[in-house]
Design an enzyme around this catalytic site. Structure first.
Site, short mmCIF file in Angstrom:
data_model
loop_
_atom_site.label_atom_id
_atom_site.label_comp_id
_atom_site.label_asym_id
_atom_site.label_seq_id
_atom_site.Cartn_x
_atom_site.Cartn_y
_atom_site.Cartn_z
N GLU A 1 -27.40 -5.45 16.70
CA GLU A 1 -26.71 -6.36 15.79
C GLU A 1 -27.07 -6.07 14.34
O GLU A 1 -28.20 -5.67 14.04
CB GLU A 1 -26.99 -7.83 16.15
N ARG B 1 -33.42 -12.27 22.23
CA ARG B 1 -33.51 -11.07 21.42
C ARG B 1 -32.61 -9.99 22.03
O ARG B 1 -32.71 -9.69 23.22
CB ARG B 1 -34.96 -10.58 21.31
N HIS C 1 -25.29 -14.49 16.70
CA HIS C 1 -26.69 -14.91 16.53
C HIS C 1 -26.73 -16.28 15.83
O HIS C 1 -27.38 -16.47 14.81
CB HIS C 1 -27.49 -13.88 15.72
N GLY D 1 -27.62 -19.30 17.35
CA GLY D 1 -28.29 -20.27 18.21
C GLY D 1 -28.75 -21.53 17.51
O GLY D 1 -28.72 -22.62 18.08
N PHE E 1 -40.45 -18.50 30.13
CA PHE E 1 -40.39 -19.94 30.40
C PHE E 1 -41.24 -20.74 29.42
O PHE E 1 -42.09 -21.54 29.80
CB PHE E 1 -40.84 -20.20 31.85
N GLY E 2 -40.98 -20.50 28.13
CA GLY E 2 -41.63 -21.28 27.09
C GLY E 2 -40.85 -22.54 26.79
O GLY E 2 -40.13 -23.07 27.64
#
Length: 317
Positions: free
Chosen positions: A265, A236, A283, A285, A152-153
């Protein structure tokens, strides 16, 4: 006065490096430098803006004059940060720039998984049709559902806000619990990991890639999740055991998944790729024009500030 030398590896948008190029002697290429080139030439440089390469012991040893490695990323599991520290090299990451693009990608995957878009898209593309009145073809409504956030960063908290705008309740689990005041402000509830698994309709992963998180979502974890629940991972890949996820999806232990990262991956198992209960991305994002420019600027600013005497975003203090 001679300018410090900076090597930029990987595909990094030049628009984010304007100030860096004005203040430093920067070696930059539109095409990624090979590892062989980096190993052969790194001794010439004072700083490395790292993208698309692993900073293992061999590479760090080659940078005998390096003072800083600035990562064009928030994750640092591709860097031997302790070895860098032993060599007197500071390692900085870029956490701010990735926050919103990654949260947006996470929520795109969440929506696509919960609304079964991969399955629906395949049906229509194949020239077929279904009746969504049949329960076996239906997805999940977000309003009133519970989102479980693992890690929860900054990104996890941003995803939580997006979820709340859809009427979702938010649980979270993290190594460090927020204060009661902060939890009240964010309208979230802390729970232990097993409770997160048991009570979430969607679980989204935002933990770093560490030994303690590797394989956290495995066969045992999936058995504790709801049968109608969904898993989203834009953090990750190795946090999820891919073979166990495939089995959980095949047996109906969970309903679906949205994945931007994978255990091995860029290799993705044939079994996972065959499942239409999964929506996948490579990947990507932070894969927006604006996001990548902002990311490059943050990585560049780390270098500018460092040589001005102000360290920031240090991950190996």
């Amino acid at each position: 006065m001679e300018k410090e030398k900076v090597l930029v590896t990987g595909i990094v948008p030049k628009e984010g490096l304007t100030e860096l190029m004005e203040k430093f002697d920067v070696t930059y290429s539109e095409e990624p430098f090979t590892r062989e080139y980096v190993l052969e030439n790194l001794h010439k440089y004072d700083a490395l803006l790292l993208m698309g390469q692993k900073a293992d012991k061999e590479l760090i040893e080659a940078g005998e004059n390096l003072k800083l490695i600035s990562l064009n990323a928030v994750g640092f599991d591709h860097v031997d940060i302790e070895f860098a520290k032993s060599k007197g090299i500071v390692v900085s990451n870029s956490p701010q720039a990735v926050r919103v693009p990654t949260a947006e990608m996470t929520f795109a995957l969440l929506l696509a998984a919960a609304k079964r878009l991969a399955f629906y898209d395949k049906i229509v593309r194949d020239g077929n049709w279904i009746d969504p009145s049949e329960r076996k073809y239906q997805g999940l409504s977000l309003e009133g559902a519970t989102l479980g956030v693992y890690g929860f960063g900054r990104i996890g908290q941003t995803v939580a806000k997006l979820a709340q705008s859809f009427g979702m309740k938010v649980l979270y689990h993290d190594t460090f619990r927020l204060s009661e005041e902060k939890e009240k402000e964010l309208n979230v509830k802390y729970v232990e990991f097993d409770e997160l698994l048991a009570n979430s309709d969607v679980i989204t992963i935002h933990a770093p890639g560490l030994p303690a998180t590797k394989g956290k979502f495995n066969k045992e974890a999936f058995k504790k999740m709801k049968n109608r629940s969904y898993l989203v991972n834009a953090a990750r890949g190795p946090i999820v055991v891919e073979a166990d996820l495939v089995e959980a999806l095949k047996t109906g232990e969970i309903a679906g998944a949205g994945l931007d990262v994978f255990e091995f991956e860029p290799k993705v198992s044939e079994e996972l790729r065959a499942l239409d209960s999964v929506i996948m991305a490579p990947h990507a994002g932070t894969g927006t024009v604006e996001g990548r420019i902002t990311l490059a600027k943050e990585a560049a600013d780390n270098i500018i500030e460092f040589f001005a005497g102000n360290t920031r975003n240090v991950v190996n203090p």
